[in-house]
Design a protein around this motif. Sequence first.
Motif, PDB file in Angstrom:
ATOM      1  N   ASP A 243       0.613   4.091 -10.149  1.00  0.00           N
ATOM      2  CA  ASP A 243       0.377   4.566  -8.782  1.00  0.00           C
ATOM      3  C   ASP A 243      -0.709   3.770  -8.061  1.00  0.00           C
ATOM      4  OD1 ASP A 243      -1.599   5.473 -10.451  1.00  0.00           O
ATOM      5  OD2 ASP A 243      -1.803   7.427  -9.488  1.00  0.00           O
ATOM      6  N   GLU A 244      -1.338   2.792  -8.741  1.00  0.00           N
ATOM      7  CA  GLU A 244      -2.383   2.000  -8.101  1.00  0.00           C
ATOM      8  C   GLU A 244      -1.929   0.593  -7.740  1.00  0.00           C
ATOM      9  OE1 GLU A 244      -6.588   3.778  -9.856  1.00  0.00           O
ATOM     10  OE2 GLU A 244      -5.830   1.833 -10.564  1.00  0.00           O
ATOM     11  N   ARG A 245      -0.794   0.167  -8.252  1.00  0.00           N
ATOM     12  CA  ARG A 245      -0.415  -1.230  -8.073  1.00  0.00           C
ATOM     13  C   ARG A 245      -0.295  -1.612  -6.599  1.00  0.00           C
ATOM     14  NH1 ARG A 245       2.918  -0.145 -12.799  1.00  0.00           N
ATOM     15  NH2 ARG A 245       2.156  -1.390 -14.563  1.00  0.00           N
ATOM     16  N   SER A 246       0.337  -0.755  -5.807  1.00  0.00           N
ATOM     17  CA  SER A 246       0.526  -1.112  -4.398  1.00  0.00           C
ATOM     18  C   SER A 246      -0.808  -1.178  -3.661  1.00  0.00           C
ATOM     19  CB  SER A 246       1.456  -0.101  -3.716  1.00  0.00           C
ATOM     20  OG  SER A 246       0.894   1.201  -3.748  1.00  0.00           O
ATOM     21  N   ARG A 247      -1.807  -0.358  -4.061  1.00  0.00           N
ATOM     22  CA  ARG A 247      -3.112  -0.400  -3.397  1.00  0.00           C
ATOM     23  C   ARG A 247      -3.899  -1.628  -3.837  1.00  0.00           C
ATOM     24  NH1 ARG A 247      -6.416   5.003  -2.420  1.00  0.00           N
ATOM     25  NH2 ARG A 247      -7.313   3.518  -0.909  1.00  0.00           N
ATOM     26  N   VAL A 248      -3.788  -1.980  -5.130  1.00  0.00           N
ATOM     27  CA  VAL A 248      -4.446  -3.206  -5.592  1.00  0.00           C
ATOM     28  C   VAL A 248      -3.837  -4.409  -4.876  1.00  0.00           C
ATOM     29  CG1 VAL A 248      -4.793  -4.713  -7.580  1.00  0.00           C
ATOM     30  CG2 VAL A 248      -5.077  -2.237  -7.831  1.00  0.00           C
ATOM     31  N   ALA A 249      -2.495  -4.413  -4.766  1.00  0.00           N
ATOM     32  CA  ALA A 249      -1.843  -5.504  -4.039  1.00  0.00           C
ATOM     33  C   ALA A 249      -2.285  -5.534  -2.585  1.00  0.00           C
ATOM     34  CB  ALA A 249      -0.327  -5.341  -4.134  1.00  0.00           C
ATOM     35  N   ALA A 250      -2.526  -4.360  -1.997  1.00  0.00           N
ATOM     36  CA  ALA A 250      -2.979  -4.307  -0.604  1.00  0.00           C
ATOM     37  C   ALA A 250      -4.371  -4.921  -0.465  1.00  0.00           C
ATOM     38  CB  ALA A 250      -2.979  -2.859  -0.113  1.00  0.00           C
ATOM     39  N   VAL A 251      -5.267  -4.673  -1.436  1.00  0.00           N
ATOM     40  CA  VAL A 251      -6.608  -5.260  -1.374  1.00  0.00           C
ATOM     41  C   VAL A 251      -6.518  -6.779  -1.334  1.00  0.00           C
ATOM     42  CG1 VAL A 251      -8.747  -5.609  -2.669  1.00  0.00           C
ATOM     43  CG2 VAL A 251      -7.773  -3.306  -2.455  1.00  0.00           C
ATOM     44  N   PHE A 252      -5.717  -7.349  -2.251  1.00  0.00           N
ATOM     45  CA  PHE A 252      -5.612  -8.802  -2.295  1.00  0.00           C
ATOM     46  C   PHE A 252      -4.896  -9.345  -1.063  1.00  0.00           C
ATOM     47  CE2 PHE A 252      -5.860  -8.055  -7.019  1.00  0.00           C
ATOM     48  CZ  PHE A 252      -7.150  -8.537  -7.134  1.00  0.00           C
ATOM     49  N   SER A 253      -3.905  -8.647  -0.566  1.00  0.00           N
ATOM     50  CA  SER A 253      -3.210  -9.100   0.644  1.00  0.00           C
ATOM     51  C   SER A 253      -4.153  -9.093   1.840  1.00  0.00           C
ATOM     52  CB  SER A 253      -1.996  -8.198   0.917  1.00  0.00           C
ATOM     53  OG  SER A 253      -1.028  -8.329  -0.113  1.00  0.00           O
ATOM     54  N   ASN A 254      -4.957  -8.042   1.954  1.00  0.00           N
ATOM     55  CA  ASN A 254      -5.915  -7.974   3.056  1.00  0.00           C
ATOM     56  C   ASN A 254      -6.949  -9.097   2.965  1.00  0.00           C
ATOM     57  OD1 ASN A 254      -4.631  -5.699   4.028  1.00  0.00           O
ATOM     58  ND2 ASN A 254      -6.012  -4.267   2.975  1.00  0.00           N
ATOM     59  N   ASN A 320       5.632  -5.479  -1.410  1.00  0.00           N
ATOM     60  CA  ASN A 320       5.516  -4.369  -0.455  1.00  0.00           C
ATOM     61  C   ASN A 320       4.224  -3.597  -0.733  1.00  0.00           C
ATOM     62  OD1 ASN A 320       8.375  -4.217   0.979  1.00  0.00           O
ATOM     63  ND2 ASN A 320       8.757  -4.580  -1.198  1.00  0.00           N
ATOM     64  N   PRO A 321       3.084  -4.188  -0.426  1.00  0.00           N
ATOM     65  CA  PRO A 321       1.810  -3.511  -0.701  1.00  0.00           C
ATOM     66  C   PRO A 321       1.616  -2.302   0.208  1.00  0.00           C
ATOM     67  CG  PRO A 321       1.454  -5.520   0.567  1.00  0.00           C
ATOM     68  CD  PRO A 321       2.909  -5.513   0.199  1.00  0.00           C
ATOM     69  N   ALA A 322       0.693  -1.453  -0.215  1.00  0.00           N
ATOM     70  CA  ALA A 322       0.367  -0.277   0.602  1.00  0.00           C
ATOM     71  C   ALA A 322      -0.255  -0.722   1.925  1.00  0.00           C
ATOM     72  CB  ALA A 322      -0.589   0.633  -0.162  1.00  0.00           C
ATOM     73  N   ARG A 323      -0.049   0.066   2.947  1.00  0.00           N
ATOM     74  CA  ARG A 323      -0.592  -0.264   4.273  1.00  0.00           C
ATOM     75  C   ARG A 323      -1.981   0.358   4.394  1.00  0.00           C
ATOM     76  NH1 ARG A 323       2.878  -2.722   7.501  1.00  0.00           N
ATOM     77  NH2 ARG A 323       5.096  -2.700   6.977  1.00  0.00           N
ATOM     78  N   THR A 324      -2.968  -0.355   3.875  1.00  0.00           N
ATOM     79  CA  THR A 324      -4.358   0.090   3.943  1.00  0.00           C
ATOM     80  C   THR A 324      -5.214  -1.077   4.441  1.00  0.00           C
ATOM     81  OG1 THR A 324      -4.991  -0.621   1.718  1.00  0.00           O
ATOM     82  CG2 THR A 324      -3.931   1.535   1.915  1.00  0.00           C
TER      83      THR A 324
END
Length: 421
Positions: A243-254, A320-324
């Motif tokens: 449940d954390e992968r998309s948020r971790v991916a969002a950090v790196f994408s940001n 498809n990272p989280a939108r954060t």
Amino acid sequence: MSERPPISPRSPRAALEPEKVPPPPRRSARARNPFVVIGNAIITIVLVLMIGAGLVYYYGRQTIEAPGPLQEDKIVNIPSRAGMADIAEVLQREGVIDSNRWAFIGAVFAMKARSDLKPGEYNFQKSASLREVIATIVEGKVVQHSVTIPEGLTSEQILARLGENDIFAGGVREIPREGTLLPETYKFPRGTSREQVVQRMQQAQKRLVAEIWEHRSPDIPIKTPEQLVTLASIVEKETGKSDERSRVAAVFSNRLRQKIKLQSDPTIIYGLVGGKGTLGRPIKRSEITQPSPYNTYVIDGLPPGPISNPGRASLEAAANPARTRDLFFVADGTGGHTFTETYDQHQKNVARLRAMEKQIQNDTVEPAADDPPPAGAAAAPADATATTAKPAAKKPARAAPARQGAAQQGAAQSTAPVVQQ
């Protein structure tokens, strides 16, 4: 009443003499025809053969259909290049058929299966009849062994696992490129070559990456499928929680969008040990600033290639990272991470984590009153042990972004090691 024929008087001599039996009637010329004689003989032979064939068929069918001697299911390996007699010997030795191996050979001929017998590892069912045994070997329904390759291993580590598994045969000519193998559960028959295993994993990875790339988010800062695999490999090494992968991916994408260094510990480790995968010790402070093509504390953007072989979940998270707007994350002391948008809040989370670590350490080991404090402990900056409180998981290093931004804020340097999970 019918009249009896008159009795003619006979002399005593004539009465004592035997009566002459009349000769048998002569066979007709048609009955003496040689074609008729041959025809009768043929018919007789055919009838005898038909009766014999019927008996043989009845006995053979009973033998082929009769339950076999197996008391329970059993796996038997039929070696390659084994002839019919060799197969019969193996089956007899393993108790799949009874002591009459000729019945097996006869059944093979009866079923016209001599050229269709295939080598391999077969699972014969309890009380399997000769027909079922032969059908199993003819159909080639060999036993399929499940082999699971965990996510996040390097190609060298995957080859080491394949080398330890005795169901595979042969070797691999060269180590596949990092990130080209798909971690998954596969099924292989015994004797599959390791080269074939690698090829299958590579083909599965190509299909999956193409499928995920086709359905990626349009605004991710990733330009190619290769970069997608690279980012997914970092995500894979940073967290083991689904449940954390998309948020971790969002950090790196940001951070990629804002051109902030990724600052991921696993990239440091890969730059130091390459395909070995694990460092075997904590990361040193000097290694954080040590130049390396993979050290994302030094380089801008993504490293030149993947640092592991990511699984499906990490690939989908990177696409498809989280939108954060999160830019930082640090371990929360319970196996997960705390995500933040600002450096100030991130530092508070780090302080909270360090206090939790200290409490755990005090509860576990009571230091002697006269023991001096450990060297460098007082000088350790807030970003020096941001990843120390993470419990053991499948990843060799996690939550390096706990220090993200810290080096850019001019944090004091220290000789204290950065603890690697």
